[in-house]
Design an enzyme around this catalytic site. Structure first.
Site, PDB file in Angstrom:
ATOM      1  N   CYS A   1      22.285  49.129  62.559  1.00 24.65           N
ATOM      2  CA  CYS A   1      23.284  50.115  62.627  1.00 24.65           C
ATOM      3  C   CYS A   1      23.761  50.176  61.123  1.00 24.65           C
ATOM      4  CB  CYS A   1      24.510  49.436  63.419  1.00 24.65           C
ATOM      5  SG  CYS A   1      24.270  48.547  64.844  1.00 24.65           S
TER       6      CYS A   1
ATOM      7  N   GLU B   1      33.194  56.797  62.509  1.00 22.62           N
ATOM      8  CA  GLU B   1      31.635  57.242  62.218  1.00 22.62           C
ATOM      9  C   GLU B   1      31.363  58.377  63.106  1.00 22.62           C
ATOM     10  OE1 GLU B   1      29.510  53.094  60.575  1.00 22.62           O
ATOM     11  OE2 GLU B   1      29.342  53.642  62.842  1.00 22.62           O
TER      12      GLU B   1
END
Length: 301
Positions: free
Chosen positions: A155, A217
Protein backbone atom coordinates in the site's frame (compact mmCIF):
# COMPACT_ATOMS: atom_id res chain seq x y z
CA UNK A 1 14.36 27.11 5.43
CA UNK A 2 16.82 24.33 4.74
CA UNK A 3 20.35 25.41 3.78
CA UNK A 4 22.71 23.23 1.75
CA UNK A 5 25.60 23.43 -0.65
CA UNK A 6 26.78 21.65 -3.77
CA UNK A 7 30.11 21.70 -5.60
CA UNK A 8 30.20 21.93 -9.39
CA UNK A 9 33.25 21.80 -11.70
CA UNK A 10 32.94 23.95 -14.82
CA UNK A 11 35.30 24.75 -17.66
CA UNK A 12 36.91 28.20 -17.71
CA UNK A 13 35.42 29.19 -21.05
CA UNK A 14 31.94 29.16 -19.54
CA UNK A 15 32.75 32.09 -17.29
CA UNK A 16 34.63 35.37 -17.47
CA UNK A 17 37.98 35.35 -15.70
CA UNK A 18 36.88 38.02 -13.27
CA UNK A 19 33.79 36.07 -12.16
CA UNK A 20 33.64 35.99 -8.39
CA UNK A 21 30.00 35.34 -7.66
CA UNK A 22 26.70 34.74 -9.33
CA UNK A 23 23.33 34.93 -7.62
CA UNK A 24 20.11 33.70 -9.16
CA UNK A 25 16.59 32.89 -8.17
CA UNK A 26 15.53 29.69 -9.90
CA UNK A 27 13.48 26.55 -9.80
CA UNK A 28 15.59 23.55 -10.76
CA UNK A 29 14.46 20.01 -11.50
CA UNK A 30 17.58 18.87 -9.66
CA UNK A 31 16.01 20.06 -6.43
CA UNK A 32 12.59 18.51 -7.07
CA UNK A 33 9.79 20.63 -5.69
CA UNK A 34 12.07 22.97 -3.81
CA UNK A 35 12.24 26.58 -4.91
CA UNK A 36 15.72 28.08 -4.64
CA UNK A 37 15.26 31.41 -2.94
CA UNK A 38 18.94 32.37 -2.55
CA UNK A 39 21.43 30.49 -4.72
CA UNK A 40 24.96 31.89 -4.93
CA UNK A 41 28.22 30.66 -6.42
CA UNK A 42 31.78 31.34 -5.28
CA UNK A 43 34.80 30.63 -7.50
CA UNK A 44 37.85 28.54 -6.58
CA UNK A 45 40.68 27.33 -8.85
CA UNK A 46 43.51 25.00 -7.82
CA UNK A 47 45.79 25.83 -10.75
CA UNK A 48 45.96 27.74 -14.03
CA UNK A 49 44.87 24.78 -16.17
CA UNK A 50 42.31 23.16 -13.88
CA UNK A 51 38.54 23.63 -14.09
CA UNK A 52 36.80 26.17 -11.95
CA UNK A 53 35.24 24.77 -8.81
CA UNK A 54 32.05 26.55 -7.91
CA UNK A 55 30.49 26.09 -4.52
CA UNK A 56 26.77 26.78 -4.63
CA UNK A 57 25.05 27.68 -1.40
CA UNK A 58 21.31 27.85 -1.34
CA UNK A 59 18.30 28.00 0.87
CA UNK A 60 15.13 26.26 -0.21
CA UNK A 61 11.50 25.81 0.60
CA UNK A 62 8.62 23.85 -0.83
CA UNK A 63 5.51 25.45 -2.17
CA UNK A 64 3.36 23.81 0.47
CA UNK A 65 5.46 23.44 3.59
CA UNK A 66 8.91 23.57 5.09
CA UNK A 67 11.47 20.95 4.13
CA UNK A 68 12.65 20.24 7.64
CA UNK A 69 10.64 18.42 10.26
CA UNK A 70 9.37 20.18 13.37
CA UNK A 71 11.35 19.49 16.52
CA UNK A 72 8.42 17.45 17.81
CA UNK A 73 9.19 14.85 15.12
CA UNK A 74 12.87 14.51 15.99
CA UNK A 75 12.31 10.95 17.20
CA UNK A 76 10.93 9.81 13.84
CA UNK A 77 12.78 6.90 12.23
CA UNK A 78 15.43 8.25 9.85
CA UNK A 79 14.21 6.29 6.82
CA UNK A 80 10.59 7.24 7.36
CA UNK A 81 11.61 10.84 8.03
CA UNK A 82 13.44 11.01 4.71
CA UNK A 83 10.46 9.59 2.82
CA UNK A 84 8.10 11.97 4.58
CA UNK A 85 9.92 14.97 3.13
CA UNK A 86 11.35 13.68 -0.15
CA UNK A 87 8.20 12.00 -1.46
CA UNK A 88 5.72 14.32 -3.16
CA UNK A 89 2.22 12.86 -3.24
CA UNK A 90 -0.30 13.66 -5.97
CA UNK A 91 -3.16 15.80 -4.69
CA UNK A 92 -6.53 15.13 -6.30
CA UNK A 93 -10.12 16.22 -5.88
CA UNK A 94 -12.94 13.79 -5.15
CA UNK A 95 -13.27 13.08 -8.87
CA UNK A 96 -9.60 12.04 -9.05
CA UNK A 97 -8.53 15.13 -10.99
CA UNK A 98 -4.98 16.24 -10.20
CA UNK A 99 -4.98 19.58 -8.38
CA UNK A 100 -1.36 19.78 -7.17
CA UNK A 101 1.17 18.01 -5.01
CA UNK A 102 2.49 18.12 -1.47
CA UNK A 103 4.92 16.31 0.79
CA UNK A 104 4.02 12.94 2.21
CA UNK A 105 4.42 14.60 5.62
CA UNK A 106 1.72 17.19 5.00
CA UNK A 107 -0.59 14.71 3.29
CA UNK A 108 -0.69 12.54 6.41
CA UNK A 109 -1.10 15.22 9.08
CA UNK A 110 -4.70 15.03 10.28
CA UNK A 111 -4.60 18.76 11.04
CA UNK A 112 -3.78 19.47 7.37
CA UNK A 113 -6.25 16.87 6.12
CA UNK A 114 -9.08 18.38 8.12
CA UNK A 115 -8.18 22.06 7.60
CA UNK A 116 -7.31 21.90 3.90
CA UNK A 117 -9.18 18.73 2.88
CA UNK A 118 -5.95 17.30 1.46
CA UNK A 119 -6.73 14.20 -0.57
CA UNK A 120 -3.98 12.23 -2.29
CA UNK A 121 -3.84 9.41 -4.80
CA UNK A 122 -2.81 5.97 -3.49
CA UNK A 123 -2.83 2.31 -4.50
CA UNK A 124 -3.29 -1.04 -2.81
CA UNK A 125 -1.80 -4.16 -4.40
CA UNK A 126 -3.30 -7.61 -3.82
CA UNK A 127 -0.75 -10.15 -5.01
CA UNK A 128 -1.79 -13.81 -5.28
CA UNK A 129 0.41 -16.80 -5.99
CA UNK A 130 -0.52 -19.54 -8.45
CA UNK A 131 -2.46 -21.31 -5.66
CA UNK A 132 -4.56 -18.13 -5.33
CA UNK A 133 -3.24 -17.42 -1.86
CA UNK A 134 -3.04 -13.73 -0.98
CA UNK A 135 0.24 -12.24 0.25
CA UNK A 136 -0.22 -10.05 3.34
CA UNK A 137 2.32 -7.86 5.08
CA UNK A 138 2.61 -6.52 8.60
CA UNK A 139 3.78 -2.92 8.49
CA UNK A 140 7.01 -2.18 10.32
CA UNK A 141 7.07 -0.72 13.82
CA UNK A 142 8.74 2.43 12.48
CA UNK A 143 5.97 3.35 10.04
CA UNK A 144 4.51 6.76 10.87
CA UNK A 145 0.94 5.72 10.11
CA UNK A 146 -0.55 2.43 11.27
CA UNK A 147 2.62 0.71 12.51
CA UNK A 148 2.48 -3.09 13.03
CA UNK A 149 -0.96 -3.51 11.46
CA UNK A 150 -1.59 -6.29 8.95
CA UNK A 151 -2.65 -5.26 5.49
CA UNK A 152 -2.70 -6.29 1.84
CA UNK A 153 0.48 -6.97 -0.11
CA UNK A 154 1.60 -3.39 -0.66
CA UNK A 155 0.00 0.00 0.00
CA UNK A 156 1.61 3.26 -1.04
CA UNK A 157 1.38 6.32 -3.30
CA UNK A 158 2.24 7.21 -6.86
CA UNK A 159 4.55 10.20 -6.72
CA UNK A 160 4.36 13.52 -8.51
CA UNK A 161 6.67 12.48 -11.33
CA UNK A 162 6.06 11.98 -15.02
CA UNK A 163 6.09 8.17 -15.03
CA UNK A 164 3.57 7.97 -12.17
CA UNK A 165 1.19 10.68 -13.38
CA UNK A 166 0.18 8.77 -16.53
CA UNK A 167 -3.58 8.32 -16.28
CA UNK A 168 -4.24 6.16 -19.34
CA UNK A 169 -5.18 2.67 -18.13
CA UNK A 170 -3.87 3.69 -14.67
CA UNK A 171 -0.33 3.25 -16.00
CA UNK A 172 1.18 5.75 -13.57
CA UNK A 173 -0.31 3.90 -10.61
CA UNK A 174 0.87 0.56 -12.00
CA UNK A 175 4.39 1.96 -12.44
CA UNK A 176 4.32 3.10 -8.82
CA UNK A 177 3.09 -0.31 -7.66
CA UNK A 178 5.99 -2.02 -9.39
CA UNK A 179 8.43 0.43 -7.78
CA UNK A 180 7.07 -0.06 -4.26
CA UNK A 181 6.90 -3.85 -4.47
CA UNK A 182 10.66 -3.71 -4.95
CA UNK A 183 11.18 -1.10 -2.21
CA UNK A 184 9.06 -2.85 0.41
CA UNK A 185 9.22 -6.54 -0.45
CA UNK A 186 12.26 -6.93 -2.67
CA UNK A 187 10.12 -8.21 -5.54
CA UNK A 188 12.03 -7.42 -8.73
CA UNK A 189 10.32 -5.64 -11.60
CA UNK A 190 10.72 -8.63 -13.92
CA UNK A 191 8.49 -10.68 -11.60
CA UNK A 192 5.68 -8.11 -11.62
CA UNK A 193 5.39 -6.59 -15.13
CA UNK A 194 3.20 -3.51 -15.16
CA UNK A 195 0.91 -5.05 -17.79
CA UNK A 196 0.06 -7.87 -15.38
CA UNK A 197 -1.63 -5.59 -12.84
CA UNK A 198 -5.40 -5.45 -13.16
CA UNK A 199 -6.96 -2.20 -11.83
CA UNK A 200 -10.34 -3.24 -10.45
CA UNK A 201 -11.72 -0.11 -8.85
CA UNK A 202 -11.17 2.99 -6.75
CA UNK A 203 -12.19 3.85 -3.21
CA UNK A 204 -12.13 7.12 -1.30
CA UNK A 205 -11.76 6.96 2.48
CA UNK A 206 -10.46 8.89 5.49
CA UNK A 207 -8.94 7.22 8.55
CA UNK A 208 -7.07 8.70 11.54
CA UNK A 209 -4.10 6.70 12.81
CA UNK A 210 -2.99 8.05 16.19
CA UNK A 211 -4.62 11.47 16.34
CA UNK A 212 -1.74 13.36 14.75
CA UNK A 213 -1.40 11.19 11.65
CA UNK A 214 -3.92 9.65 9.32
CA UNK A 215 -4.96 8.86 5.77
CA UNK A 216 -7.23 10.57 3.28
CA UNK A 217 -6.79 8.70 0.05
CA UNK A 218 -8.27 8.00 -3.32
CA UNK A 219 -7.04 4.44 -3.53
CA UNK A 220 -6.61 2.35 -6.70
CA UNK A 221 -7.13 -1.37 -6.09
CA UNK A 222 -4.83 -3.62 -8.12
CA UNK A 223 -4.85 -7.42 -8.46
CA UNK A 224 -1.95 -9.46 -9.79
CA UNK A 225 -1.26 -13.21 -9.89
CA UNK A 226 2.44 -14.08 -9.88
CA UNK A 227 4.78 -16.49 -8.12
CA UNK A 228 7.52 -14.22 -6.77
CA UNK A 229 10.57 -14.25 -4.54
CA UNK A 230 10.00 -12.03 -1.52
CA UNK A 231 12.78 -10.33 0.44
CA UNK A 232 11.09 -7.88 2.83
CA UNK A 233 12.74 -4.56 3.64
CA UNK A 234 12.75 -4.36 7.47
CA UNK A 235 12.38 -0.57 7.34
CA UNK A 236 8.98 -1.13 5.74
CA UNK A 237 7.78 -4.61 6.64
CA UNK A 238 7.79 -6.52 9.94
CA UNK A 239 6.36 -9.82 8.67
CA UNK A 240 4.63 -11.47 5.71
CA UNK A 241 2.34 -14.43 5.17
CA UNK A 242 0.27 -16.02 2.42
CA UNK A 243 -3.34 -16.77 3.35
CA UNK A 244 -6.25 -18.58 1.75
CA UNK A 245 -9.82 -17.46 2.27
CA UNK A 246 -10.34 -19.42 5.51
CA UNK A 247 -7.08 -18.18 6.98
CA UNK A 248 -8.01 -14.60 6.18
CA UNK A 249 -11.42 -15.08 7.80
CA UNK A 250 -9.65 -16.31 10.94
CA UNK A 251 -7.46 -13.20 10.93
CA UNK A 252 -10.59 -11.08 10.67
CA UNK A 253 -12.14 -12.92 13.61
CA UNK A 254 -9.04 -12.39 15.76
CA UNK A 255 -8.88 -8.71 14.86
CA UNK A 256 -12.55 -8.25 15.73
CA UNK A 257 -12.07 -10.07 19.05
CA UNK A 258 -8.86 -8.20 19.89
CA UNK A 259 -6.93 -11.45 20.13
CA UNK A 260 -3.11 -11.47 20.01
CA UNK A 261 -3.14 -7.69 19.60
CA UNK A 262 -3.85 -8.25 15.91
CA UNK A 263 -4.95 -5.18 13.95
CA UNK A 264 -5.81 -4.61 10.29
CA UNK A 265 -5.34 -1.44 8.29
CA UNK A 266 -8.57 0.50 7.73
CA UNK A 267 -8.24 0.51 3.93
CA UNK A 268 -7.67 -3.25 3.86
CA UNK A 269 -10.68 -3.84 6.06
CA UNK A 270 -12.85 -1.67 3.80
CA UNK A 271 -11.79 -3.66 0.75
CA UNK A 272 -12.34 -6.97 2.57
CA UNK A 273 -15.80 -5.98 3.75
CA UNK A 274 -16.95 -4.57 0.42
CA UNK A 275 -15.18 -6.38 -2.41
CA UNK A 276 -12.41 -8.84 -1.70
CA UNK A 277 -14.08 -12.23 -1.41
CA UNK A 278 -16.28 -11.67 -4.47
CA UNK A 279 -13.31 -10.49 -6.50
CA UNK A 280 -11.27 -13.44 -5.25
CA UNK A 281 -13.90 -15.81 -6.65
CA UNK A 282 -13.83 -14.08 -10.02
CA UNK A 283 -10.03 -14.17 -10.02
CA UNK A 284 -10.02 -17.96 -9.72
CA UNK A 285 -12.74 -18.28 -12.33
CA UNK A 286 -10.90 -16.04 -14.78
CA UNK A 287 -13.78 -13.57 -14.90
CA UNK A 288 -12.29 -10.46 -13.27
CA UNK A 289 -13.48 -8.40 -16.22
CA UNK A 290 -17.05 -8.88 -15.00
CA UNK A 291 -16.37 -6.95 -11.78
CA UNK A 292 -13.89 -4.35 -13.01
CA UNK A 293 -15.26 -0.83 -12.55
CA UNK A 294 -12.80 2.04 -12.97
CA UNK A 295 -15.50 4.63 -13.59
CA UNK A 296 -17.00 4.61 -10.10
CA UNK A 297 -15.23 6.08 -7.06
CA UNK A 298 -16.63 4.28 -4.04
CA UNK A 299 -16.81 6.58 -1.03
CA UNK A 300 -16.42 4.29 1.96
CA UNK A 301 -16.39 4.91 5.70
Amino acid sequence: MAQSSIVVNLSQHLFKRNLTSLSVIAHSSYFGSRSLSSLSFSQRRRGPHTPLTLTASFSSHTAMGETSAPAADAGMDAVQRRLMFEDECILVDENDRVVGHDSKYNCHLMEKIEAENLLHRAFSVFLFNSKYELLLQQRSATKVTFPLVWTNTCCSHPLYRESELIEENALGVRNAAQRKLLDELGIVAEDVPVDQFTPLGRILYKAPSDGKWGEHELDYLLFIVRDVNVNPNPDEVADIKYVNRDQLKELLRKADAGEEGLKLSPWFRLVVDNFLFKWWDHLEQGTLGEVTDMKTIHKLT
